[in-house]
Design a protein around this motif. Sequence first.
Motif, PDB file in Angstrom:
ATOM      1  N   SER A  88     -75.224   6.437  55.051  1.00  0.00           N
ATOM      2  CA  SER A  88     -75.063   7.429  53.981  1.00  0.00           C
ATOM      3  C   SER A  88     -74.966   6.766  52.604  1.00  0.00           C
ATOM      4  O   SER A  88     -74.185   7.181  51.749  1.00  0.00           O
ATOM      5  CB  SER A  88     -73.817   8.290  54.241  1.00  0.00           C
ATOM      6  N   GLY A  89     -75.743   5.701  52.435  1.00  0.00           N
ATOM      7  CA  GLY A  89     -75.770   5.031  51.145  1.00  0.00           C
ATOM      8  C   GLY A  89     -74.556   4.182  50.847  1.00  0.00           C
ATOM      9  O   GLY A  89     -74.395   3.705  49.726  1.00  0.00           O
ATOM     10  N   ARG A  90     -73.694   3.987  51.849  1.00  0.00           N
ATOM     11  CA  ARG A  90     -72.479   3.180  51.645  1.00  0.00           C
ATOM     12  C   ARG A  90     -72.524   1.922  52.504  1.00  0.00           C
ATOM     13  O   ARG A  90     -73.101   1.911  53.577  1.00  0.00           O
ATOM     14  CB  ARG A  90     -71.227   3.982  52.013  1.00  0.00           C
ATOM     15  N   ARG A  91     -71.906   0.895  51.983  1.00  0.00           N
ATOM     16  CA  ARG A  91     -71.758  -0.352  52.724  1.00  0.00           C
ATOM     17  C   ARG A  91     -70.297  -0.767  52.668  1.00  0.00           C
ATOM     18  O   ARG A  91     -69.760  -1.002  51.591  1.00  0.00           O
ATOM     19  CB  ARG A  91     -72.635  -1.460  52.148  1.00  0.00           C
ATOM     20  N   VAL A  92     -69.648  -0.838  53.836  1.00  0.00           N
ATOM     21  CA  VAL A  92     -68.236  -1.203  53.895  1.00  0.00           C
ATOM     22  C   VAL A  92     -68.087  -2.443  54.775  1.00  0.00           C
ATOM     23  O   VAL A  92     -68.429  -2.433  55.956  1.00  0.00           O
ATOM     24  CB  VAL A  92     -67.384  -0.055  54.479  1.00  0.00           C
ATOM     25  N   GLU A  93     -67.593  -3.506  54.165  1.00  0.00           N
ATOM     26  CA  GLU A  93     -67.326  -4.733  54.920  1.00  0.00           C
ATOM     27  C   GLU A  93     -65.892  -4.665  55.437  1.00  0.00           C
ATOM     28  O   GLU A  93     -64.938  -4.819  54.687  1.00  0.00           O
ATOM     29  CB  GLU A  93     -67.515  -5.965  54.024  1.00  0.00           C
ATOM     30  N   ALA A  94     -65.742  -4.409  56.726  1.00  0.00           N
ATOM     31  CA  ALA A  94     -64.411  -4.253  57.312  1.00  0.00           C
ATOM     32  C   ALA A  94     -63.781  -5.594  57.664  1.00  0.00           C
ATOM     33  O   ALA A  94     -62.582  -5.800  57.477  1.00  0.00           O
ATOM     34  CB  ALA A  94     -64.490  -3.375  58.562  1.00  0.00           C
ATOM     35  N   VAL A  95     -64.583  -6.490  58.197  1.00  0.00           N
ATOM     36  CA  VAL A  95     -64.096  -7.805  58.626  1.00  0.00           C
ATOM     37  C   VAL A  95     -65.002  -8.862  58.043  1.00  0.00           C
ATOM     38  O   VAL A  95     -66.229  -8.756  58.121  1.00  0.00           O
ATOM     39  CB  VAL A  95     -64.076  -7.907  60.176  1.00  0.00           C
ATOM     40  N   ARG A  96     -64.395  -9.888  57.449  1.00  0.00           N
ATOM     41  CA  ARG A  96     -65.185 -10.943  56.788  1.00  0.00           C
ATOM     42  C   ARG A  96     -64.767 -12.318  57.289  1.00  0.00           C
ATOM     43  O   ARG A  96     -63.633 -12.753  57.090  1.00  0.00           O
ATOM     44  CB  ARG A  96     -64.988 -10.874  55.277  1.00  0.00           C
ATOM     45  N   ASP A  97     -65.662 -12.999  57.945  1.00  0.00           N
ATOM     46  CA  ASP A  97     -65.488 -14.415  58.280  1.00  0.00           C
ATOM     47  C   ASP A  97     -64.155 -14.716  58.965  1.00  0.00           C
ATOM     48  O   ASP A  97     -63.372 -15.548  58.500  1.00  0.00           O
ATOM     49  CB  ASP A  97     -65.633 -15.266  57.025  1.00  0.00           C
ATOM     50  N   LEU A  98     -63.886 -14.031  60.075  1.00  0.00           N
ATOM     51  CA  LEU A  98     -62.658 -14.278  60.834  1.00  0.00           C
ATOM     52  C   LEU A  98     -62.881 -15.392  61.852  1.00  0.00           C
ATOM     53  O   LEU A  98     -63.832 -15.338  62.646  1.00  0.00           O
ATOM     54  CB  LEU A  98     -62.225 -13.011  61.581  1.00  0.00           C
ATOM     55  N   THR A  99     -62.005 -16.378  61.833  1.00  0.00           N
ATOM     56  CA  THR A  99     -62.093 -17.492  62.771  1.00  0.00           C
ATOM     57  C   THR A  99     -60.699 -17.843  63.276  1.00  0.00           C
ATOM     58  O   THR A  99     -59.795 -18.103  62.472  1.00  0.00           O
ATOM     59  CB  THR A  99     -62.721 -18.738  62.106  1.00  0.00           C
ATOM     60  N   PHE A 100     -60.525 -17.815  64.583  1.00  0.00           N
ATOM     61  CA  PHE A 100     -59.274 -18.263  65.207  1.00  0.00           C
ATOM     62  C   PHE A 100     -59.500 -18.417  66.699  1.00  0.00           C
ATOM     63  O   PHE A 100     -60.539 -17.999  67.238  1.00  0.00           O
ATOM     64  CB  PHE A 100     -58.114 -17.292  64.930  1.00  0.00           C
ATOM     65  N   THR A 101     -58.553 -19.045  67.377  1.00  0.00           N
ATOM     66  CA  THR A 101     -58.633 -19.218  68.829  1.00  0.00           C
ATOM     67  C   THR A 101     -57.337 -18.735  69.475  1.00  0.00           C
ATOM     68  O   THR A 101     -56.286 -18.673  68.824  1.00  0.00           O
ATOM     69  CB  THR A 101     -58.847 -20.701  69.215  1.00  0.00           C
ATOM     70  N   VAL A 102     -57.441 -18.389  70.745  1.00  0.00           N
ATOM     71  CA  VAL A 102     -56.283 -18.054  71.567  1.00  0.00           C
ATOM     72  C   VAL A 102     -56.362 -18.912  72.821  1.00  0.00           C
ATOM     73  O   VAL A 102     -57.382 -18.917  73.516  1.00  0.00           O
ATOM     74  CB  VAL A 102     -56.263 -16.554  71.955  1.00  0.00           C
TER      75      VAL A 102
END
Length: 269
Positions: A16-30
């Motif tokens: 709908s003409g929108r761009r939403v970046e919810a998560v950016r460059d997440l890095t981790f380990t468990v």
Amino acid sequence: MHALVVSGLQKVYEGSGRRVEAVRDLTFTVEAGELVCLVGPSGCGKTTLLKCMGGLLAPTAGEVRLAGEKVSGPPPGMAFVFQEYGRSLFPWMRVGDNVELPLKQKGLSKARRRELVADALDSVGLADAAGAYPWQLSGGMQQRVAIARALAYEPQVLLMDEPFAAVDAQTRADLEDLVRGLWRERGITILFVTHDIDEAVYLGQRVIVLSASPTVVREQLKVDLPDERDQLHTRVAPRFAELRTHVYEQIQSAKRGRTDAPPPGKSLT
């Protein structure tokens, strides 16, 4: 050994003409056998992250690996416990059948399925509830059924998405202790997402603090409380107060959009 590896994970919603970046460059380990809690400001993308990790949502970039294998769909070695237990249990099916349902796709014998169901229900204190319907149980008991269903599946990793947010405070305390007890007994790897800072510090061996959206890892904090924890003594310990205050400050800074996170100091890492 890394049970879970999240590398450069990004999720962008477009439409709908929108761009939403919810998560950016997440890095981790468990690590295998670790209990890690994940907290962050409301709306920071915690559930989006968990869905990407569980193969329920395709990331825009980056990847998730479970025991070395790339996650491209719901992996057989992972189970979910959601916040809305009322929607995750089928009200027309008895408790035992709800717990057994995911096992039918594993090709197990009927006897083995019944054994796993009985063991899981016993583990959550509902050994006598197999013949009941979910709607006959309290909210806390229904969430125990959801936990039992995940346990019966024998996952390598258990993802829990704010599972106790919809129950009262007393029930929540009981369920927190149940999770720690099951984790210690079974050695299962747990990633527990919560918006409750006290819960994160009480439960976890480590707390991953997320930034405001678009989300990155703000801090990874080792919780150096004793392994033996209880609701009466742990929560009034000075160290507990120090840890929860530090996490609270980090989240407040994240809400204000600050990226210059204050150092936690030697005693907090």
